[in-house]
Design a protein around this motif. Structure first.
Motif, PDB file in Angstrom:
ATOM      1  N   LYS A 131       5.056  -2.146 -11.759  1.00  0.00           N
ATOM      2  CA  LYS A 131       6.305  -1.541 -11.294  1.00  0.00           C
ATOM      3  C   LYS A 131       6.050   0.066 -11.056  1.00  0.00           C
ATOM      4  CE  LYS A 131       9.555  -3.721 -14.533  1.00  0.00           C
ATOM      5  NZ  LYS A 131      10.379  -3.740 -15.723  1.00  0.00           N
TER       6      LYS A 131
ATOM      7  N   SER B 259       4.545  -0.160  -7.357  1.00  0.00           N
ATOM      8  CA  SER B 259       5.596  -0.142  -6.379  1.00  0.00           C
ATOM      9  C   SER B 259       6.307   1.240  -6.379  1.00  0.00           C
ATOM     10  CB  SER B 259       6.432  -1.367  -6.757  1.00  0.00           C
ATOM     11  OG  SER B 259       5.763  -2.577  -6.843  1.00  0.00           O
ATOM     12  N   TYR B 260       6.681   1.710  -7.287  1.00  0.00           N
ATOM     13  CA  TYR B 260       7.243   3.057  -7.317  1.00  0.00           C
ATOM     14  C   TYR B 260       6.308   4.043  -6.498  1.00  0.00           C
ATOM     15  CZ  TYR B 260       9.114   7.618  -9.078  1.00  0.00           C
ATOM     16  OH  TYR B 260       9.527   8.904  -9.252  1.00  0.00           O
ATOM     17  N   ASN B 261       5.030   4.186  -6.661  1.00  0.00           N
ATOM     18  CA  ASN B 261       4.372   5.016  -6.067  1.00  0.00           C
ATOM     19  C   ASN B 261       4.372   4.876  -4.678  1.00  0.00           C
ATOM     20  OD1 ASN B 261       4.068   6.531  -8.378  1.00  0.00           O
ATOM     21  ND2 ASN B 261       1.991   5.403  -8.801  1.00  0.00           N
ATOM     22  N   ASP B 262       4.220   3.619  -4.221  1.00  0.00           N
ATOM     23  CA  ASP B 262       4.070   3.310  -3.032  1.00  0.00           C
ATOM     24  C   ASP B 262       5.231   3.798  -2.102  1.00  0.00           C
ATOM     25  OD1 ASP B 262       1.574   2.065  -3.242  1.00  0.00           O
ATOM     26  OD2 ASP B 262       2.141   0.128  -3.363  1.00  0.00           O
ATOM     27  N   ALA B 263       6.550   3.425  -2.775  1.00  0.00           N
ATOM     28  CA  ALA B 263       7.692   3.797  -2.145  1.00  0.00           C
ATOM     29  C   ALA B 263       7.813   5.546  -2.013  1.00  0.00           C
ATOM     30  CB  ALA B 263       9.063   3.388  -2.885  1.00  0.00           C
ATOM     31  N   VAL B 264       7.421   6.177  -2.867  1.00  0.00           N
ATOM     32  CA  VAL B 264       7.438   7.579  -2.933  1.00  0.00           C
ATOM     33  C   VAL B 264       6.310   8.183  -2.014  1.00  0.00           C
ATOM     34  CG1 VAL B 264       7.014   9.508  -4.249  1.00  0.00           C
ATOM     35  CG2 VAL B 264       8.281   7.820  -5.289  1.00  0.00           C
TER      36      VAL B 264
ATOM     37  N   VAL C 196       5.771   6.964   1.043  1.00  0.00           N
ATOM     38  CA  VAL C 196       6.409   6.998   2.459  1.00  0.00           C
ATOM     39  C   VAL C 196       7.471   7.452   2.433  1.00  0.00           C
ATOM     40  CG1 VAL C 196       4.774   4.509   2.742  1.00  0.00           C
ATOM     41  CG2 VAL C 196       7.178   4.571   1.944  1.00  0.00           C
TER      42      VAL C 196
ATOM     43  N   GLN D 170      10.538   7.021   0.422  1.00  0.00           N
ATOM     44  CA  GLN D 170      11.421   6.297   0.182  1.00  0.00           C
ATOM     45  C   GLN D 170      11.822   6.505  -1.275  1.00  0.00           C
ATOM     46  OE1 GLN D 170      10.614   2.475   1.121  1.00  0.00           O
ATOM     47  NE2 GLN D 170      10.778   2.761   3.476  1.00  0.00           N
TER      48      GLN D 170
ATOM     49  N   GLY E  83      11.995   5.590  -4.991  1.00  0.00           N
ATOM     50  CA  GLY E  83      11.149   4.932  -5.833  1.00  0.00           C
ATOM     51  C   GLY E  83      12.184   4.234  -6.782  1.00  0.00           C
ATOM     52  N   GLU E  84      11.867   2.818  -7.153  1.00  0.00           N
ATOM     53  CA  GLU E  84      12.663   2.189  -8.189  1.00  0.00           C
ATOM     54  C   GLU E  84      11.795   1.444  -9.269  1.00  0.00           C
ATOM     55  OE1 GLU E  84      15.098  -0.574  -6.079  1.00  0.00           O
ATOM     56  OE2 GLU E  84      16.375   0.774  -4.700  1.00  0.00           O
TER      57      GLU E  84
ATOM     58  N   ASP F  35      11.991   9.007 -12.828  1.00  0.00           N
ATOM     59  CA  ASP F  35      11.346   9.907 -11.871  1.00  0.00           C
ATOM     60  C   ASP F  35      10.711  10.872 -12.919  1.00  0.00           C
ATOM     61  OD1 ASP F  35      12.267   8.692  -9.720  1.00  0.00           O
ATOM     62  OD2 ASP F  35      14.181   9.815  -9.564  1.00  0.00           O
TER      63      ASP F  35
END
Length: 543
Positions: free
Chosen positions: A31, A34-39, A41, A43, A45-46, A50
């Motif tokens: 989880k 995935s949150y770090n990857d979104a942040v 780029v 986007q 994060g979910e 935060d």
């Protein structure tokens, strides 16, 4: 009296709480990842809060799976490129002295040499002196005071080559540049914690966790991505056509059986690009837009202004990807590369151009793909080792020291949490040797408690009260604890400085484990015992 100040208690529990908070994301690895990857780029994060820490202990190649490559940099490619780049300056210098040396003509020869024939053989020595004026000092400590080129004559020929000192400096510079460009290319595609390091004089080791295969990694870094913009002499379908001195014959990427004869001295190169982005042309087809720096923009603009109506080849890695006719002056230094690209190909090309061209080709001497299932097996084996070691230590401490053993066990669990907290904070990469370091730390973590508890037993035998025995036990065991752990920490430090790869991973976890185990043994365990003693007020204790 057995007592710890309030501010010390708050500080100890504050450090423990901070360490456990930093370690917490590792319990929700997928989880948080995935949150770090979104942040990363940009986007939202979910799946994670935060305001909580989101640092993770990165998993190494042997735990996550990935690709391993050993590449050899073809440094000889740079010699040929240097000679090609030297020709325009040599030509201009000798043309200025045409009245003395006569006409000049570029001759075929080895790629790492520049051969020029002068029509006035009697003036070849004077022509060589003119060329020697181009020489520059070698920019390296070992080549200080030496020239970068060697100019010699042979009949009516002037032969120019790189000096030995310049070759050595060029080799080192080329490998360093290749190392940096490979790192930038891999960082562009968002891979985690790659290992990219030099091995020997001209080899580079690349290990990237989490990537699908070695071939996928080669696609990212193996392309030289040498982009040039060259004048077109003519187009032909004859593969064996003679290009002539100063020219080269290159195939068309999109047109089967078509070739272009180009001037081999480019007008502008990819080194002068400052940006490249995937885009679409006026027909909605994938393309790559680019922008030059001021120097490149000026050359590009001047050439297009003076050659309207002439074709202009865009060359990538010795293939003509496009040869448009110049319709008008193109100021501003920006343009677009079109071709039969897919969206993925245009994106990858933009990444390669943006990261920069490799100065030389790479030959892959070794390639290996480590499947994620092997990494999963390694993680499972590491978990089992940690659990078995942990349970064995916990049971031993309880059976040996009773209630005091339980205090030591609580400190041991907190110690493991603090290790992962520190590893997460510094962004360390955990490998199998790193897990071995953690397992070893679990065994070593109770050594300090054993020294303290045995010392308390000795103090109790001298008929002192329990409070005095506990206090004396900690004070008199401190020197032995510090001595033992300092020597082990020095060994870990030596392993880190002199070792590489897995050895460093082991030394990092071992060093961090020593720091946390000393903290938990001297302060956390003592605080637990003091807190219990303040409440229970036992008349006598058994250790």
């Amino acid at each position: 009296m057995l007592q710890i100040d309030l501010w010390k208690r708050i500080l100890i529990w504050g450090i423990v709480a901070a360490g456990l908070l930093l370690a917490a994301p590792n319990a929700f690895y997928s989880k948080v990842e995935s949150y770090n990857d979104a942040v990363a780029v940009g986007q939202p994060g979910e799946g994670w809060v935060d305001w909580l820490p989101s640092g993770l202990v990165n998993l190494g190649l042997d735990l996550r799976g990935g690709a391993h490559l050993l590449a050899e940099v073809q440094v000889e490619d740079v010699y040929a490129a240097r000679m090609k780049g030297l020709w325009p300056e040599v030509r201009n210098r000798l043309r200025d002295a045409r009245s003395t040396v006569g006409t000049i003509r570029l001759q075929e020869g080895p790629e790492d040499e520049l051969r020029v024939r002068v029509s006035n053989a009697d003036a070849v020595g004077e022509a060589a002196s003119i060329v020697r004026d181009i020489a520059r000092p070698v920019t390296s400590l070992t080549g200080a005071g030496q020239s970068d080129i060697v100019v010699r004559t042979q009949g009516d020929l002037i032969i120019v080559s790189l000096s030995e000192a310049e070759r050595l400096a060029t080799d080192d510079r080329t490998v360093r540049q290749s190392l940096e460009i490979i790192r930038r290319r891999i960082d562009e595609v968002g891979t985690r914690e790659p290992t990219i390091q030099r091995q020997g004089a001209d080899r580079i080791l690349i290990q990237v966790p989490g990537i699908g295969s070695a071939s996928e990694l080669k696609d990212i870094i193996g392309t030289t991505a040498q982009l040039t913009f060259q004048p077109v002499v003519r187009r032909t379908s004859d593969e064996s056509a003679v290009a002539g001195p100063g020219n080269e014959l290159l195939p068309s990427l999109d047109e089967e059986g078509q070739f272009y004869v180009l001037e081999d001295t480019p007008v502008v190169t990819g080194d002068e690009l400052v940006d490249a982005q995937p885009s679409f042309d006026q027909n909605g087809r994938p393309a790559v837009s680019f922008r030059f720096n001021p120097a490149g923009a000026r050359k590009f603009g001047d050439y297009t202004a003076n050659n309207i109506g002439n074709p202009f080849a865009i060359v990538l890695d010795s293939e003509v990807i496009s040869a448009p006719v110049i319709q008008s002056h193109i100021p501003g230094g920006s343009g677009i590369i079109t071709g039969n690209f897919s969206v993925e190909e245009s994106t990858n090309l933009a990444v390669l151009l943006r990261a920069g061209a490799l100065p030389a080709g790479l030959e892959f001497l070794e390639e290996r793909t480590i499947g994620p299932e092997l990494g999963a097996d390694s993680i499972q084996a590491g978990k089992i080792a940690c659990i078995v070691a942990g349970i064995a230590v916990l049971v031993f401490m309880f059976l040996s020291y009773g209630l005091f053993g339980i205090f030591a066990n609580i400190a041991l669990v907190l110690n493991v949490g603090l290790i992962f907290g520190l590893l997460s904070m510094i962004g360390a990469t955990l490998t199998l040797p790193g897990i071995a370091g953690i397992v070893l730390t679990i065994g070593m973590a109770v050594d300090a408690n054993v020294l303290v508890f045995e010392r308390i037993r000795e103090e109790l035998k001298s008929a002192k009260g329990p409070a005095r025995a506990i206090e004396q036990g900690y004070e008199r065991a401190l020197s032995a604890i510090v001595d033992a752990n300092i020597t082990t920490f020095i060994i870990a430090l030596i392993l880190f400085v002199l070792g590489s790869g897995p050895v460093r991973g082991f030394s990092i976890t071992l060093g961090i484990g020593i720091i946390t185990s000393v903290f938990t043994a001297i302060w956390v365990t003592r605080l637990l015992i003091v807190t219990w003693f303040d409440r229970a007020r036992p008349k006598k204790i058994e250790v």
